[in-house]
Design a protein around this motif. Structure first.
Motif, PDB file in Angstrom:
ATOM      1  N   GLU A   7      -5.757   3.624   8.985  1.00  9.63           N
ATOM      2  CA  GLU A   7      -6.423   2.488   8.580  1.00  9.63           C
ATOM      3  C   GLU A   7      -5.905   1.194   8.532  1.00  9.63           C
ATOM      4  OE1 GLU A   7      -9.958   2.059   8.517  1.00  9.63           O
ATOM      5  OE2 GLU A   7     -10.035   4.124   9.388  1.00  9.63           O
ATOM      6  N   HIS A   8      -4.728   1.271   7.753  1.00  6.32           N
ATOM      7  CA  HIS A   8      -3.928   0.276   7.610  1.00  6.32           C
ATOM      8  C   HIS A   8      -3.201  -0.381   8.716  1.00  6.32           C
ATOM      9  CE1 HIS A   8      -4.008  -0.189   2.980  1.00  6.32           C
ATOM     10  NE2 HIS A   8      -4.042   1.014   3.065  1.00  6.32           N
ATOM     11  N   ILE A  35       0.751   4.961   0.988  1.00  7.38           N
ATOM     12  CA  ILE A  35       0.149   5.850   1.803  1.00  7.38           C
ATOM     13  C   ILE A  35       0.557   7.209   1.442  1.00  7.38           C
ATOM     14  CG2 ILE A  35      -0.140   6.375   4.377  1.00  7.38           C
ATOM     15  CD1 ILE A  35      -1.219   3.429   3.641  1.00  7.38           C
ATOM     16  N   GLU A  56      -5.016   7.417   5.992  1.00  3.06           N
ATOM     17  CA  GLU A  56      -4.742   6.290   5.200  1.00  3.06           C
ATOM     18  C   GLU A  56      -4.086   5.174   6.156  1.00  3.06           C
ATOM     19  OE1 GLU A  56      -4.108   5.706   0.589  1.00  3.06           O
ATOM     20  OE2 GLU A  56      -3.297   7.528   1.892  1.00  3.06           O
ATOM     21  N   LYS A  90       2.335  -6.920   6.387  1.00  3.53           N
ATOM     22  CA  LYS A  90       1.590  -5.599   5.762  1.00  3.53           C
ATOM     23  C   LYS A  90       2.783  -4.646   5.597  1.00  3.53           C
ATOM     24  CE  LYS A  90      -2.740  -3.515   5.698  1.00  3.53           C
ATOM     25  NZ  LYS A  90      -3.954  -3.411   6.262  1.00  3.53           N
ATOM     26  N   ALA A 146       0.752  -1.168  -0.107  1.00  2.00           N
ATOM     27  CA  ALA A 146       0.033  -0.101   0.131  1.00  2.00           C
ATOM     28  C   ALA A 146       0.943   1.238   0.020  1.00  2.00           C
ATOM     29  CB  ALA A 146      -1.049  -0.249   1.184  1.00  2.00           C
ATOM     30  N   LEU A 164       3.590  -0.841   3.979  1.00  2.00           N
ATOM     31  CA  LEU A 164       3.238   0.345   3.872  1.00  2.00           C
ATOM     32  C   LEU A 164       4.340   1.213   3.220  1.00  2.00           C
ATOM     33  CD1 LEU A 164       0.961   0.697   6.959  1.00  2.00           C
ATOM     34  CD2 LEU A 164       0.377  -0.227   4.777  1.00  2.00           C
ATOM     35  N   THR A 224      -4.335  -3.986  11.970  1.00  2.00           N
ATOM     36  CA  THR A 224      -4.166  -5.354  11.540  1.00  2.00           C
ATOM     37  C   THR A 224      -3.509  -6.255  12.581  1.00  2.00           C
ATOM     38  OG1 THR A 224      -3.239  -6.616   9.656  1.00  2.00           O
ATOM     39  CG2 THR A 224      -2.102  -4.833  10.297  1.00  2.00           C
TER      40      THR A 224
END
Length: 104
Positions: free
Chosen positions: A14-15, A6, A11, A53, A4, A55, A18
């Motif tokens: 939100e990420h 960012i 934003e 994840k 992602a 970013l 997790t």
């Protein structure tokens, strides 16, 4: 899930919701080591998408996020494991070293 990119604090927030290990990578288009480390992150994403994840924050487009994380040089990455922010990883590191650091 792909890496992602960012651009806003909202934003990013939100990420961060997790259970996965999160890597926030600060970079810029003009930074050669950033491009090399970007390839490492792509490999990590392909192998460990179920656990990690990734970013990416372009410091030129989102300087306020970079300032919040006290980014002084790039590439600069921050790990968040179990909602705990770890010490920064500054500069390029090979994939195997990154795997050892994050424990995958």
């Amino acid at each position: 899930m792909a890496i992602a990119h960012i651009t806003t604090k909202q934003e990013l927030g939100e990420h961060l919701k997790t259970k996965k290990i999160v890597i926030i990578n600060f970079w810029a288009e003009w930074c050669s080591p950033c491009k090399m480390f970007g390839m490492v992150l792509n490999q990590l994403d392909e192998e460990y998408d179920d656990k990690v994840k990734i970013l990416r924050v372009n410091v030129d487009k989102s300087p306020e996020i970079a300032a919040e994380y006290q980014v002084l040089g790039i590439p600069h990455s921050r790990l968040i494991i179990h909602n705990k922010l770890h010490e920064p990883i500054v500069g390029y590191i090979p994939l195997e070293n990154l795997k050892q650091i994050i424990g995958v």
